[in-house]
Design an enzyme around this catalytic site. Structure first.
Site, short mmCIF file in Angstrom:
data_model
loop_
_atom_site.label_atom_id
_atom_site.label_comp_id
_atom_site.label_asym_id
_atom_site.label_seq_id
_atom_site.Cartn_x
_atom_site.Cartn_y
_atom_site.Cartn_z
N LYS A 23 0.86 -1.19 0.00
CA LYS A 23 0.00 0.00 0.00
C LYS A 23 0.90 1.23 0.00
O LYS A 23 1.74 1.40 0.89
CB LYS A 23 -0.90 -0.05 1.24
CG LYS A 23 -2.17 0.73 1.11
CD LYS A 23 -3.06 0.41 2.31
CE LYS A 23 -4.35 1.18 2.28
NZ LYS A 23 -5.09 1.00 3.54
O1 G3P Z 1 -9.19 2.17 4.27
C1 G3P Z 1 -8.92 3.45 4.76
C2 G3P Z 1 -9.63 3.62 6.04
O2 G3P Z 1 -9.02 2.86 7.03
C3 G3P Z 1 -9.81 5.00 6.49
O3 G3P Z 1 -11.00 4.99 7.15
O4 G3P Z 1 -12.68 5.80 8.71
O5 G3P Z 1 -10.26 6.43 9.02
O6 G3P Z 1 -11.58 7.41 7.16
P1 G3P Z 1 -11.39 6.23 8.06
#
Ligand code: G3P
Length: 218
Positions: A87
């Site tokens: 990633k």
């Molecule tokens: O896959 C990316 C994710 O982990 C981010 O999620 O909820 O932190 O915006 P969030």
């Protein structure tokens, strides 16, 4: 549409795998920190444990931001297990590194994508997956699902092989919306996946079936 689980929590990964519908896992440094995983060797061991639980792709994120660092770290991560996808953040050196990995047959997930222009660059560099963060766009009053729709259409128009991996999914409706616009993958919290199970008519219908059975069978 493929389901990935967006967590580094081994219990949640096991539970999703046990449901039989899991296609992979995505992690990021924040999710690893949430589980208290620190130190290079512990992080490496954690990725290996995740790969043992699931059959599909496991995204492991680099923390370097310079080209040489990303290459070194990405090659180390890719060598850990055949299921690892490296990633890489959507930055200039990241794009250059994705091109390098693509030429070497190392699979990548281009992360922190918030615009169609960024998604175009990721595809041109040969990313295996592109990760637009829909929840974080919604957070700033911008339609995250609309971006997924635009990228799906653009990739289809030009025939790019990069898969659209909808990330930063916050709830069950996000999954449905991503499905409706043709996302290849949704990476979701476990609760959002389990939310797909729920319908009050299912509960009512099941209760009646069981009650009717019991009337005659005791
Ligand atoms: O896959 C990316 C994710 O982990 C981010 O999620 O909820 O932190 O915006 P969030």
């Amino acid at each position: 549409m493929k389901f990935f689980i967006d967590t580094a929590n081994l219990d949640q990964i096991r539970e999703a795998q046990d449901m039989g519908v899991l296609d992979g896992v995505t992690t990021n440094p924040s999710l690893m920190a949430k589980e208290g995983i620190s130190g290079e060797q512990n992080i490496i061991n954690h990725y290996k444990k995740i790969c043992e639980i699931v059959d599909g792709d496991v995204s492991a994120e680099v923390i370097s931001t310079d080209y040489e660092g990303i290459i070194k770290e990405g090659e180390m991560l890719a060598a850990l297990h055949p299921q690892i996808v490296v990633k890489v953040p959507m930055i200039k050196d990241g794009i250059k590194a994705i091109k390098y990995f693509s030429n070497k047959g190392i699979r990548t997930n281009c992360t922190l994508v918030f615009s169609i222009g960024q998604a175009l660059l990721a595809a041109k560099a040969g990313a295996t997956y592109v990760s637009p963060f829909i929840g974080r766009l919604d957070d700033i009053s911008t339609d995250g699902v609309e971006l997924i729709a635009q990228i799906v259409e653009m990739y289809s128009y030009y025939g790019y092989a990069t898969e659209v991996l909808a990330a930063s999914i916050r709830h069950t409706m996000h999954i449905i919306q991503c499905m409706e616009v043709g996302a290849d993958v949704a990476t979701c919290p476990l609760d959002a996946i389990k939310g797909l199970l729920n319908h009050p008519l299912t509960d009512i219908g099941l209760a009646k079936f069981l009650a009717d059975y019991k009337k005659l069978n005791g």
